[in-house]
Design a protein around this motif. Structure first.
Motif, PDB file in Angstrom:
ATOM      1  N   LEU A 214       0.821  -1.222   0.000  1.00  0.00           N
ATOM      2  CA  LEU A 214       0.000   0.000   0.000  1.00  0.00           C
ATOM      3  C   LEU A 214       0.852   1.269   0.000  1.00  0.00           C
ATOM      4  CD1 LEU A 214      -2.818  -0.975   2.564  1.00  0.00           C
ATOM      5  CD2 LEU A 214      -2.939  -0.959   0.070  1.00  0.00           C
ATOM      6  N   LYS A 215       2.186   1.108  -0.103  1.00  0.00           N
ATOM      7  CA  LYS A 215       3.055   2.283   0.020  1.00  0.00           C
ATOM      8  C   LYS A 215       3.695   2.654  -1.309  1.00  0.00           C
ATOM      9  CE  LYS A 215       3.966   1.112   4.787  1.00  0.00           C
ATOM     10  NZ  LYS A 215       4.902   0.516   5.741  1.00  0.00           N
ATOM     11  N   GLY A 216       3.953   3.929  -1.492  1.00  0.00           N
ATOM     12  CA  GLY A 216       4.786   4.378  -2.593  1.00  0.00           C
ATOM     13  C   GLY A 216       4.061   5.056  -3.742  1.00  0.00           C
ATOM     14  N   ILE A 217       4.859   5.768  -4.540  1.00  0.00           N
ATOM     15  CA  ILE A 217       4.346   6.553  -5.661  1.00  0.00           C
ATOM     16  C   ILE A 217       4.987   6.009  -6.934  1.00  0.00           C
ATOM     17  CG2 ILE A 217       4.241   8.885  -6.665  1.00  0.00           C
ATOM     18  CD1 ILE A 217       4.804   9.955  -3.793  1.00  0.00           C
ATOM     19  N   SER A 218       4.179   5.803  -7.977  1.00  0.00           N
ATOM     20  CA  SER A 218       4.796   5.415  -9.254  1.00  0.00           C
ATOM     21  C   SER A 218       4.152   6.191 -10.390  1.00  0.00           C
ATOM     22  CB  SER A 218       4.664   3.912  -9.481  1.00  0.00           C
ATOM     23  OG  SER A 218       3.295   3.581  -9.576  1.00  0.00           O
ATOM     24  N   ILE A 219       4.921   6.372 -11.455  1.00  0.00           N
ATOM     25  CA  ILE A 219       4.396   7.073 -12.624  1.00  0.00           C
ATOM     26  C   ILE A 219       4.690   6.220 -13.838  1.00  0.00           C
ATOM     27  CG2 ILE A 219       4.513   9.180 -14.016  1.00  0.00           C
ATOM     28  CD1 ILE A 219       5.280  10.668 -11.479  1.00  0.00           C
ATOM     29  N   ASP A 220       3.621   5.952 -14.584  1.00  0.00           N
ATOM     30  CA  ASP A 220       3.764   5.046 -15.718  1.00  0.00           C
ATOM     31  C   ASP A 220       2.961   5.606 -16.884  1.00  0.00           C
ATOM     32  OD1 ASP A 220       4.267   2.924 -17.308  1.00  0.00           O
ATOM     33  OD2 ASP A 220       2.922   1.520 -16.286  1.00  0.00           O
ATOM     34  N   GLY A 221       3.667   5.959 -17.957  1.00  0.00           N
ATOM     35  CA  GLY A 221       2.991   6.485 -19.141  1.00  0.00           C
ATOM     36  C   GLY A 221       2.086   7.672 -18.846  1.00  0.00           C
ATOM     37  N   GLY A 222       2.526   8.546 -17.962  1.00  0.00           N
ATOM     38  CA  GLY A 222       1.748   9.753 -17.670  1.00  0.00           C
ATOM     39  C   GLY A 222       0.698   9.576 -16.592  1.00  0.00           C
ATOM     40  N   THR A 223       0.498   8.313 -16.131  1.00  0.00           N
ATOM     41  CA  THR A 223      -0.466   8.097 -15.048  1.00  0.00           C
ATOM     42  C   THR A 223       0.266   7.987 -13.709  1.00  0.00           C
ATOM     43  OG1 THR A 223      -1.953   6.951 -16.532  1.00  0.00           O
ATOM     44  CG2 THR A 223      -2.286   6.555 -14.180  1.00  0.00           C
ATOM     45  N   VAL A 224      -0.191   8.785 -12.762  1.00  0.00           N
ATOM     46  CA  VAL A 224       0.403   8.767 -11.416  1.00  0.00           C
ATOM     47  C   VAL A 224      -0.421   7.817 -10.561  1.00  0.00           C
ATOM     48  CG1 VAL A 224       0.947  10.161  -9.380  1.00  0.00           C
ATOM     49  CG2 VAL A 224       1.019  11.211 -11.678  1.00  0.00           C
ATOM     50  N   THR A 225       0.249   6.894  -9.857  1.00  0.00           N
ATOM     51  CA  THR A 225      -0.457   6.005  -8.930  1.00  0.00           C
ATOM     52  C   THR A 225       0.179   6.143  -7.554  1.00  0.00           C
ATOM     53  OG1 THR A 225      -0.949   4.487 -10.730  1.00  0.00           O
ATOM     54  CG2 THR A 225      -1.166   3.605  -8.492  1.00  0.00           C
ATOM     55  N   ILE A 226      -0.661   6.394  -6.565  1.00  0.00           N
ATOM     56  CA  ILE A 226      -0.162   6.608  -5.207  1.00  0.00           C
ATOM     57  C   ILE A 226      -0.801   5.579  -4.278  1.00  0.00           C
ATOM     58  CG2 ILE A 226       0.063   8.266  -3.306  1.00  0.00           C
ATOM     59  CD1 ILE A 226      -0.284  10.523  -5.336  1.00  0.00           C
ATOM     60  N   GLY A 227       0.037   4.816  -3.583  1.00  0.00           N
ATOM     61  CA  GLY A 227      -0.454   3.830  -2.624  1.00  0.00           C
ATOM     62  C   GLY A 227      -1.154   4.524  -1.466  1.00  0.00           C
ATOM     63  N   ALA A 228      -2.216   3.897  -0.959  1.00  0.00           N
ATOM     64  CA  ALA A 228      -3.042   4.522   0.076  1.00  0.00           C
ATOM     65  C   ALA A 228      -2.245   4.912   1.316  1.00  0.00           C
ATOM     66  CB  ALA A 228      -4.174   3.570   0.475  1.00  0.00           C
ATOM     67  N   MET A 229      -1.218   4.125   1.665  1.00  0.00           N
ATOM     68  CA  MET A 229      -0.469   4.386   2.904  1.00  0.00           C
ATOM     69  C   MET A 229       0.688   5.376   2.713  1.00  0.00           C
ATOM     70  SD  MET A 229      -1.906   2.985   5.464  1.00  0.00           S
ATOM     71  CE  MET A 229      -0.674   2.829   6.758  1.00  0.00           C
ATOM     72  N   THR A 230       0.749   6.029   1.580  1.00  0.00           N
ATOM     73  CA  THR A 230       1.761   7.064   1.372  1.00  0.00           C
ATOM     74  C   THR A 230       1.399   8.282   2.239  1.00  0.00           C
ATOM     75  OG1 THR A 230       1.938   6.251  -0.887  1.00  0.00           O
ATOM     76  CG2 THR A 230       2.943   8.395  -0.422  1.00  0.00           C
ATOM     77  N   THR A 231       2.362   8.782   2.997  1.00  0.00           N
ATOM     78  CA  THR A 231       2.046   9.887   3.919  1.00  0.00           C
ATOM     79  C   THR A 231       2.077  11.239   3.198  1.00  0.00           C
ATOM     80  OG1 THR A 231       4.345  10.229   4.561  1.00  0.00           O
ATOM     81  CG2 THR A 231       3.076   8.637   5.871  1.00  0.00           C
ATOM     82  N   GLN A 232       1.447  12.221   3.827  1.00  0.00           N
ATOM     83  CA  GLN A 232       1.467  13.590   3.275  1.00  0.00           C
ATOM     84  C   GLN A 232       2.922  14.057   3.162  1.00  0.00           C
ATOM     85  OE1 GLN A 232      -1.463  14.548   2.475  1.00  0.00           O
ATOM     86  NE2 GLN A 232      -2.922  13.834   3.999  1.00  0.00           N
ATOM     87  N   HIS A 233       3.735  13.694   4.152  1.00  0.00           N
ATOM     88  CA  HIS A 233       5.147  14.082   4.127  1.00  0.00           C
ATOM     89  C   HIS A 233       5.840  13.500   2.888  1.00  0.00           C
ATOM     90  CE1 HIS A 233       9.066  15.169   5.785  1.00  0.00           C
ATOM     91  NE2 HIS A 233       9.479  13.957   5.492  1.00  0.00           N
ATOM     92  N   GLU A 234       5.533  12.249   2.582  1.00  0.00           N
ATOM     93  CA  GLU A 234       6.156  11.626   1.403  1.00  0.00           C
ATOM     94  C   GLU A 234       5.666  12.277   0.102  1.00  0.00           C
ATOM     95  OE1 GLU A 234       6.827   7.278   3.561  1.00  0.00           O
ATOM     96  OE2 GLU A 234       4.991   7.640   2.416  1.00  0.00           O
ATOM     97  N   LEU A 235       4.407  12.700   0.086  1.00  0.00           N
ATOM     98  CA  LEU A 235       3.904  13.399  -1.104  1.00  0.00           C
ATOM     99  C   LEU A 235       4.691  14.690  -1.319  1.00  0.00           C
ATOM    100  CD1 LEU A 235      -0.008  13.211  -0.632  1.00  0.00           C
ATOM    101  CD2 LEU A 235       1.427  11.715  -2.015  1.00  0.00           C
TER     102      LEU A 235
END
Ligand SMILES: Cc1cc2nc3c(=O)[nH]c(=O)nc-3n(C[C@H](O)[C@H](O)[C@H](O)COP(=O)(O)OP(=O)(O)OC[C@H]3O[C@@H](n4cnc5c(N)ncnc54)[C@H](O)[C@@H]3O)c2cc1C
Ligand code: FES
Ligand code: FES
Lengths: 284, 163
Positions: free
Chosen positions: A60-81
């Motif tokens: 549920l953690k982490g940020i990924s970007i693939d072909g222009g689509t951003v996907t953010i895991g639910a457990m990513t914190t505001q600080h990590e954003l």
């Protein structure tokens, strides 16, 4: 202030968390960063028999970007954003909004999933996600499904999420053009008296597209097609901003509370929205 | 409901206890581990008096359950400096009158400690933004900001001298 008693569970994967939700029924709630839920538990406004902590679920953690689509895991914190350079490049409005949430301590713990799943009209991320036209992925006993942020909010604390579902990730297209998130609050760390998110693209001096959503001005976030339409095809001059503001103020339905009476909130909403549009346009 | 075994590292020492899941970390730190530095101000996640450092983050210990700190690495004000060996931040708070009653101070210093790790050379505005989760009812903040800026300068000078 001590919450009522509960049993604590720490599943290591999403399947385990869903199984616990199924087995334990009504008495169970998931906790993410805990910075909305734990205060409610301390006030005994949330009473639960089982707390299912999502913190150990790596998927549920982490940020990924693939072909222009951003996907953010639910457990990513505001600080990590806020810290993610990649996200700041792909959709800078997210960082701008996250910096206006609460205070540093809260942002180290609070997650994007908790912020959007909570259903509190005061949360800043739901309006932002409607502006971005984000999609939420929910996982439940029957597998995964996707719900648009613009369809997710039903009333204060009521959302399209079923009790046995977990919000696993959020995705949206990276943005181009101008952006702004503006928030009026009584003090730093406070929820919004009024806030708005605006994305704008420009073509030959005219507004080609616009997306406008507002926070804490109704019991759900408010996305306004009419307000966006009032800008498209114009040069975003005073008249267009006035028309967009009028459309947005007609779409909101604020309630009187300790942040002020209805008339005041409508006034502040208009001022904040005009400011947000101007800043987004200046960056387009 | 039954107590659970929890183990964490507090100021470099392994600590363990039995706690009910509903027990807040601040209560376990103060009442079971004897760490009275982190204070309870509001108990509603607003004031920051209970701030500790947990796995490299500034956390309000009144808004975390002790069971959630299982295996965590925690630093409280007791682990930052001692009366005989003050941390630069503590020395600068004293020198610049960054405290009056002192109630907010452990939280202020513990938060400032993490802030300076992340941003060793902050502007005044960055200090104010980074300290926004800590309230002080006495000082009016001017001297707190001054003390943190002075500590940053001192730590940077020491780093340069060491090179
Ligand atoms: C002093 C203070 C000031 C604040 N100011 C602001 C502000 O200005 N703006 C703002 O937006 N927020 C603010 N917040 C709230 C903060 O951002 C919360 O962290 C956030 O609302 C919830 O995220 P969380 O991870 O802490 O969720 P939690 O508190 O853990 O959970 C919130 C709710 O969502 C549910 N939930 C959580 N994750 C999931 C999931 N993955 N799937 C399904 N359900 C889930 C939980 O069961 C719970 O009902 C403030 C909080 C505090 C304490
Ligand atoms: S006591 Fe924890 S924030 Fe005030
Ligand atoms: S010194 Fe008294 S509250 Fe800060």
């Amino acid at each position: 202030m001590i919450p009522g008693s509960f049993e604590y569970h720490q599943p290591h994967d999403v399947e385990g968390a869903i199984r616990l939700l199924q087995d334990l029924g009504d008495e169970a709630r998931v906790v993410a960063g805990g910075h909305s839920l734990i205060p409610m538990m301390k006030l005994r406004m949330a009473d639960l028999g089982h707390l299912i902590d999502l913190r150990r679920i790596e998927a549920l953690k982490g940020i990924s970007i693939d072909g222009g689509t951003v996907t953010i895991g639910a457990m990513t914190t505001q600080h990590e954003l806020i810290e993610s350079k990649m996200l700041a490049d792909a959709a800078p409005i997210v960082r701008e909004a996250a910096l206006q949430i609460a205070d540093p301590q809260v942002r180290y713990c609070g997650t994007i999933g908790g912020n959007v799943a909570n259903g509190d009209p005061g949360n800043d991320m739901p309006g932002l996600m409607q502006c971005l036209d984000a999609t939420y992925t929910l996982a439940g006993p029957d597998g995964e499904r996707q719900v648009a942020a613009r369809e997710f909010y039903e009333a204060a604390y009521f959302t399209a999420r079923e009790d046995e579902e977990i919000l696993t990730s959020i995705s949206f297209a990276g943005t181009a053009g101008g952006y702004a998130y503006e928030k009026q609050k009584r003090k730093i760390g406070d929820y919004a008296t009024a806030a708005s998110a605006v994305l704008i693209t420009k073509n030959g001096g005219q507004c080609a597209s616009a997306s406008i959503a507002m926070t804490n001005l109704a019991d759900t976030p408010v996305f306004s097609d009419e307000a966006s339409d009032a800008l498209v095809g114009t040069s975003v001059d005073d008249a267009a901003i006035k028309a967009a503001t009028a459309a947005a103020v007609a779409a909101i339905d604020p309630a009187e509370d300790n942040r002020g009476p209805v008339e005041f909130k409508k006034h502040v909403a208009g001022v904040i929205l005009a400011r947000t549009v101007e800043r987004a346009w200046s960056r387009a | 409901m039954g107590k659970v075994h929890v183990k964490m590292t507090v100021n470099g020492q392994e600590m363990e206890t039995l706690a009910e899941p509903r027990e807040l970390l601040i209560h376990v730190l103060r009442e079971q581990f004897g760490m009275k530095g982190p204070h309870i101000g509001c108990e509603t996640s607003h004031c920051g008096a209970c701030t500790i450092d947990m796995d490299g983050k500034s956390v309000k210990a009144c808004t975390v359950f002790a069971v959630q700190a299982e295996s965590a690495d925690i630093t409280t004000i007791e682990g930052i400096g001692t009366p005989d060996n003050l941390h630069v931040l503590q020395a600068m708070f004293r020198e610049h009158h960054g405290l009056q009653c002192g109630y907010c101070t452990p939280g202020m210093i513990t938060r400032a400690y993490r802030l300076l790790q992340e941003n060793p050379d902050p502007t005044e505005e960055e200090v104010r933004f980074g300290m926004a989760g800590n309230l002080c009812r006495c000082t009016g903040y001017q001297n707190i900001v001054k003390a943190i800026m002075a500590a940053a300068a001192e730590m940077n000078a020491a780093k340069e001298a060491a090179q």
